[in-house]
Design a protein around this motif. Sequence first.
Motif, PDB file in Angstrom:
ATOM      1  N   ALA A 194     -25.670  85.344  -6.282  1.00 10.47           N
ATOM      2  CA  ALA A 194     -25.752  83.957  -5.832  1.00 10.47           C
ATOM      3  C   ALA A 194     -24.377  83.361  -5.537  1.00 10.47           C
ATOM      4  O   ALA A 194     -24.212  82.607  -4.568  1.00 10.47           O
ATOM      5  CB  ALA A 194     -26.475  83.116  -6.879  1.00 10.47           C
ATOM      6  N   HIS A 195     -23.379  83.686  -6.346  1.00 10.69           N
ATOM      7  CA  HIS A 195     -22.051  83.086  -6.194  1.00 10.69           C
ATOM      8  C   HIS A 195     -21.222  83.732  -5.095  1.00 10.69           C
ATOM      9  O   HIS A 195     -20.197  83.198  -4.683  1.00 10.69           O
ATOM     10  CB  HIS A 195     -21.275  83.182  -7.507  1.00 10.69           C
ATOM     11  N   ASP A 196     -21.665  84.876  -4.601  1.00 11.74           N
ATOM     12  CA  ASP A 196     -20.852  85.668  -3.669  1.00 11.74           C
ATOM     13  C   ASP A 196     -21.114  85.247  -2.220  1.00 11.74           C
ATOM     14  O   ASP A 196     -21.720  85.987  -1.440  1.00 11.74           O
ATOM     15  CB  ASP A 196     -21.157  87.158  -3.860  1.00 11.74           C
ATOM     16  N   LEU A 197     -20.621  84.085  -1.861  1.00  9.12           N
ATOM     17  CA  LEU A 197     -20.840  83.593  -0.501  1.00  9.12           C
ATOM     18  C   LEU A 197     -20.076  84.425   0.525  1.00  9.12           C
ATOM     19  O   LEU A 197     -20.550  84.611   1.654  1.00  9.12           O
ATOM     20  CB  LEU A 197     -20.433  82.119  -0.393  1.00  9.12           C
ATOM     21  N   GLU A 198     -18.904  84.931   0.148  1.00 10.37           N
ATOM     22  CA  GLU A 198     -18.170  85.801   1.057  1.00 10.37           C
ATOM     23  C   GLU A 198     -18.952  87.089   1.323  1.00 10.37           C
ATOM     24  O   GLU A 198     -19.019  87.571   2.459  1.00 10.37           O
ATOM     25  CB  GLU A 198     -16.781  86.136   0.489  1.00 10.37           C
ATOM     26  N   GLY A 199     -19.547  87.631   0.263  1.00 11.18           N
ATOM     27  CA  GLY A 199     -20.384  88.812   0.424  1.00 11.18           C
ATOM     28  C   GLY A 199     -21.617  88.533   1.257  1.00 11.18           C
ATOM     29  O   GLY A 199     -22.024  89.358   2.087  1.00 11.18           O
ATOM     30  N   LEU A 200     -22.208  87.370   1.055  1.00 11.63           N
ATOM     31  CA  LEU A 200     -23.374  86.975   1.844  1.00 11.63           C
ATOM     32  C   LEU A 200     -23.013  86.885   3.320  1.00 11.63           C
ATOM     33  O   LEU A 200     -23.753  87.355   4.192  1.00 11.63           O
ATOM     34  CB  LEU A 200     -23.901  85.632   1.336  1.00 11.63           C
ATOM     35  N   HIS A 258     -22.545  91.570   9.613  1.00  9.66           N
ATOM     36  CA  HIS A 258     -22.517  92.999   9.907  1.00  9.66           C
ATOM     37  C   HIS A 258     -23.909  93.621  10.046  1.00  9.66           C
ATOM     38  O   HIS A 258     -24.040  94.853  10.028  1.00  9.66           O
ATOM     39  CB  HIS A 258     -21.713  93.752   8.837  1.00  9.66           C
ATOM     40  N   THR A 259     -24.927  92.802  10.186  1.00 11.57           N
ATOM     41  CA  THR A 259     -26.274  93.313  10.411  1.00 11.57           C
ATOM     42  C   THR A 259     -26.961  92.484  11.485  1.00 11.57           C
ATOM     43  O   THR A 259     -26.587  91.332  11.738  1.00 11.57           O
ATOM     44  CB  THR A 259     -27.130  93.260   9.125  1.00 11.57           C
ATOM     45  N   ASP A 260     -27.969  93.054  12.115  1.00  9.60           N
ATOM     46  CA  ASP A 260     -28.740  92.335  13.135  1.00  9.60           C
ATOM     47  C   ASP A 260     -29.912  91.574  12.539  1.00  9.60           C
ATOM     48  O   ASP A 260     -30.380  90.585  13.107  1.00  9.60           O
ATOM     49  CB  ASP A 260     -29.267  93.324  14.191  1.00  9.60           C
ATOM     50  N   THR A 261     -30.408  92.023  11.383  1.00  9.65           N
ATOM     51  CA  THR A 261     -31.556  91.378  10.731  1.00  9.65           C
ATOM     52  C   THR A 261     -31.130  90.024  10.162  1.00  9.65           C
ATOM     53  O   THR A 261     -30.097  89.930   9.497  1.00  9.65           O
ATOM     54  CB  THR A 261     -32.082  92.278   9.596  1.00  9.65           C
ATOM     55  N   PRO A 262     -31.900  88.960  10.386  1.00 10.42           N
ATOM     56  CA  PRO A 262     -31.557  87.643   9.828  1.00 10.42           C
ATOM     57  C   PRO A 262     -31.470  87.677   8.301  1.00 10.42           C
ATOM     58  O   PRO A 262     -32.299  88.309   7.638  1.00 10.42           O
ATOM     59  CB  PRO A 262     -32.711  86.752  10.301  1.00 10.42           C
ATOM     60  N   ILE A 263     -30.462  86.975   7.772  1.00 12.22           N
ATOM     61  CA  ILE A 263     -30.220  86.918   6.326  1.00 12.22           C
ATOM     62  C   ILE A 263     -30.517  85.505   5.821  1.00 12.22           C
ATOM     63  O   ILE A 263     -30.080  84.520   6.417  1.00 12.22           O
ATOM     64  CB  ILE A 263     -28.768  87.301   5.991  1.00 12.22           C
ATOM     65  N   MET A 264     -31.251  85.448   4.708  1.00  9.16           N
ATOM     66  CA  MET A 264     -31.641  84.153   4.136  1.00  9.16           C
ATOM     67  C   MET A 264     -30.966  83.944   2.779  1.00  9.16           C
ATOM     68  O   MET A 264     -30.982  84.824   1.921  1.00  9.16           O
ATOM     69  CB  MET A 264     -33.164  84.095   3.962  1.00  9.16           C
ATOM     70  N   ALA A 294     -25.223  82.504   6.115  1.00  5.48           N
ATOM     71  CA  ALA A 294     -26.600  82.977   6.207  1.00  5.48           C
ATOM     72  C   ALA A 294     -27.232  82.392   7.458  1.00  5.48           C
ATOM     73  O   ALA A 294     -26.780  81.375   7.993  1.00  5.48           O
ATOM     74  CB  ALA A 294     -27.391  82.574   4.963  1.00  5.48           C
ATOM     75  N   ASP A 295     -28.300  83.049   7.907  1.00  3.55           N
ATOM     76  CA  ASP A 295     -29.020  82.584   9.097  1.00  3.55           C
ATOM     77  C   ASP A 295     -30.125  81.605   8.753  1.00  3.55           C
ATOM     78  O   ASP A 295     -30.555  80.819   9.608  1.00  3.55           O
ATOM     79  CB  ASP A 295     -29.652  83.786   9.821  1.00  3.55           C
ATOM     80  N   LEU A 296     -30.605  81.661   7.508  1.00  6.78           N
ATOM     81  CA  LEU A 296     -31.744  80.863   7.069  1.00  6.78           C
ATOM     82  C   LEU A 296     -31.516  80.430   5.623  1.00  6.78           C
ATOM     83  O   LEU A 296     -30.711  81.024   4.907  1.00  6.78           O
ATOM     84  CB  LEU A 296     -33.042  81.686   7.142  1.00  6.78           C
ATOM     85  N   ILE A 297     -32.254  79.395   5.187  1.00  4.47           N
ATOM     86  CA  ILE A 297     -32.153  78.913   3.806  1.00  4.47           C
ATOM     87  C   ILE A 297     -33.548  78.816   3.199  1.00  4.47           C
ATOM     88  O   ILE A 297     -34.473  78.303   3.838  1.00  4.47           O
ATOM     89  CB  ILE A 297     -31.452  77.545   3.741  1.00  4.47           C
ATOM     90  N   ASN A 298     -33.673  79.302   1.970  1.00  2.87           N
ATOM     91  CA  ASN A 298     -34.916  79.169   1.212  1.00  2.87           C
ATOM     92  C   ASN A 298     -34.763  77.985   0.255  1.00  2.87           C
ATOM     93  O   ASN A 298     -33.903  78.007  -0.628  1.00  2.87           O
ATOM     94  CB  ASN A 298     -35.219  80.451   0.438  1.00  2.87           C
ATOM     95  N   ILE A 299     -35.591  76.977   0.450  1.00  6.55           N
ATOM     96  CA  ILE A 299     -35.577  75.786  -0.405  1.00  6.55           C
ATOM     97  C   ILE A 299     -36.695  75.902  -1.439  1.00  6.55           C
ATOM     98  O   ILE A 299     -37.845  76.155  -1.093  1.00  6.55           O
ATOM     99  CB  ILE A 299     -35.793  74.501   0.425  1.00  6.55           C
ATOM    100  N   LYS A 300     -36.342  75.735  -2.696  1.00  8.43           N
ATOM    101  CA  LYS A 300     -37.341  75.711  -3.762  1.00  8.43           C
ATOM    102  C   LYS A 300     -37.141  74.444  -4.590  1.00  8.43           C
ATOM    103  O   LYS A 300     -36.012  74.130  -4.981  1.00  8.43           O
ATOM    104  CB  LYS A 300     -37.223  76.945  -4.660  1.00  8.43           C
ATOM    105  N   LEU A 301     -38.214  73.742  -4.866  1.00  4.50           N
ATOM    106  CA  LEU A 301     -38.100  72.479  -5.600  1.00  4.50           C
ATOM    107  C   LEU A 301     -37.506  72.687  -6.986  1.00  4.50           C
ATOM    108  O   LEU A 301     -36.793  71.818  -7.492  1.00  4.50           O
ATOM    109  CB  LEU A 301     -39.464  71.797  -5.704  1.00  4.50           C
ATOM    110  N   MET A 302     -37.797  73.834  -7.615  1.00  6.49           N
ATOM    111  CA  MET A 302     -37.265  74.086  -8.950  1.00  6.49           C
ATOM    112  C   MET A 302     -35.755  74.294  -8.940  1.00  6.49           C
ATOM    113  O   MET A 302     -35.087  74.127  -9.962  1.00  6.49           O
ATOM    114  CB  MET A 302     -37.950  75.294  -9.590  1.00  6.49           C
ATOM    115  N   LYS A 303     -35.206  74.679  -7.807  1.00  4.32           N
ATOM    116  CA  LYS A 303     -33.749  74.802  -7.680  1.00  4.32           C
ATOM    117  C   LYS A 303     -33.112  73.465  -7.323  1.00  4.32           C
ATOM    118  O   LYS A 303     -32.042  73.120  -7.839  1.00  4.32           O
ATOM    119  CB  LYS A 303     -33.378  75.813  -6.601  1.00  4.32           C
ATOM    120  N   THR A 304     -33.737  72.730  -6.418  1.00  7.22           N
ATOM    121  CA  THR A 304     -33.109  71.511  -5.894  1.00  7.22           C
ATOM    122  C   THR A 304     -33.204  70.336  -6.852  1.00  7.22           C
ATOM    123  O   THR A 304     -32.439  69.383  -6.738  1.00  7.22           O
ATOM    124  CB  THR A 304     -33.750  71.093  -4.564  1.00  7.22           C
TER     125      THR A 304
END
Length: 365
Positions: A224-230, A236-242, A262-272
């Motif tokens: 989760a903390h590795d935004l550079e890795g994300l 470096h990939t063609d598949t969308p990353i969330m 990232a290309d997409l974001i997953n929103i969850k109420l328990m996280k937000t």
Amino acid sequence: MNIRDIETFQAAIPLKKQFKTALRTVTIAESVVVKVTCDNGVIGFGEAPPTHVITGDSLASVDYMLTEVFKPLLIGESLLYREQLFEKIQTAAVGNTSAKAALDMALYDCIAQQARMPLAQFLGGYHETIETDYTVSVNSPGEMAEDAQQYVNDGFSVLKVKVGKDLIKTDVARIQAIREQIGSDVFIRLDANQGWDAKGAVKAIRQMEDLGLDIELIEQPVKAHDLEGLKYVTDHTDTPIMADESVFSPMDAKRVLEMRAADLINIKLMKTGGIHQALKIAKLAQIYGVDCMVGSMIETKIGITAAAHFAASQPNVTRYDFDAPLMLADDLIEGGITYKGSSIDLGGKTGLGIKAVHQDYVRID
């Protein structure tokens, strides 16, 4: 319309089958249910499951926050000044996002009932219908292929497959087995739940791309903390990353969006911490031209009903992961959303449309 009382109950419903991810194994869906009663008789419901490995929340911590922190703070407050209410909830404690989410959704339930509108319409009213995926739990390639076929037979055209628990070659074998079993007409999206490192993720995704496994998206491939890795995986990939666990708050979303991590974001109420903050993330992502998925933890139909109403209200929420109630051995509530295969009907009632909470699986403290 003032808040007269806030009550909590603990619920526990067995799952039909063990749910396994790279982070945990679940056999029972536990949850704290919150009931908000207003002085005009309006009642709203919310819930919070304990998800220690993601949010850090437990049954005890959620119940404590609701009864010992939020209840004294909010009793007697008017729902007509909801921005003040949600500000109080957010600033009363650091973290504790699940407890905040449970109270948030109960308050929104009350507010939308008072407005005499379904919550989805009160929040924006964009989508009329939504369709959930179904999650394939981590097991052997053969068992996962059999499970995937069963879910397709049950009417699901989008499968979310859990990976990241073992060696990368095992994950690739899992997806190969599933794709061979279900054919090419079903969408497959993967969720690694932080189970890979950046270079390993790129290797795995490229292998699957070369094999023509046709993956729709990959969710949270790295820690989760590795935004550079994300970002490295995204670049470096063609598949969308969330991004999933990387985004709890609007500030987290802002960092991911600014970095193009990232290309997409997953929103969850328990996280937000609930709908109020989730709306900010969705609007921010929309500004950047980024679509979102709304997902969930292992929740009952209370939390999923709230999440579904939020998801249906926003134009850039284009994917839905609301299968958790279908995994449970029984239903906790009367009312709320209903399922017909993969299709979800919001019900058209005011608020969340929850009529009652069944007592069979509820312990009153």
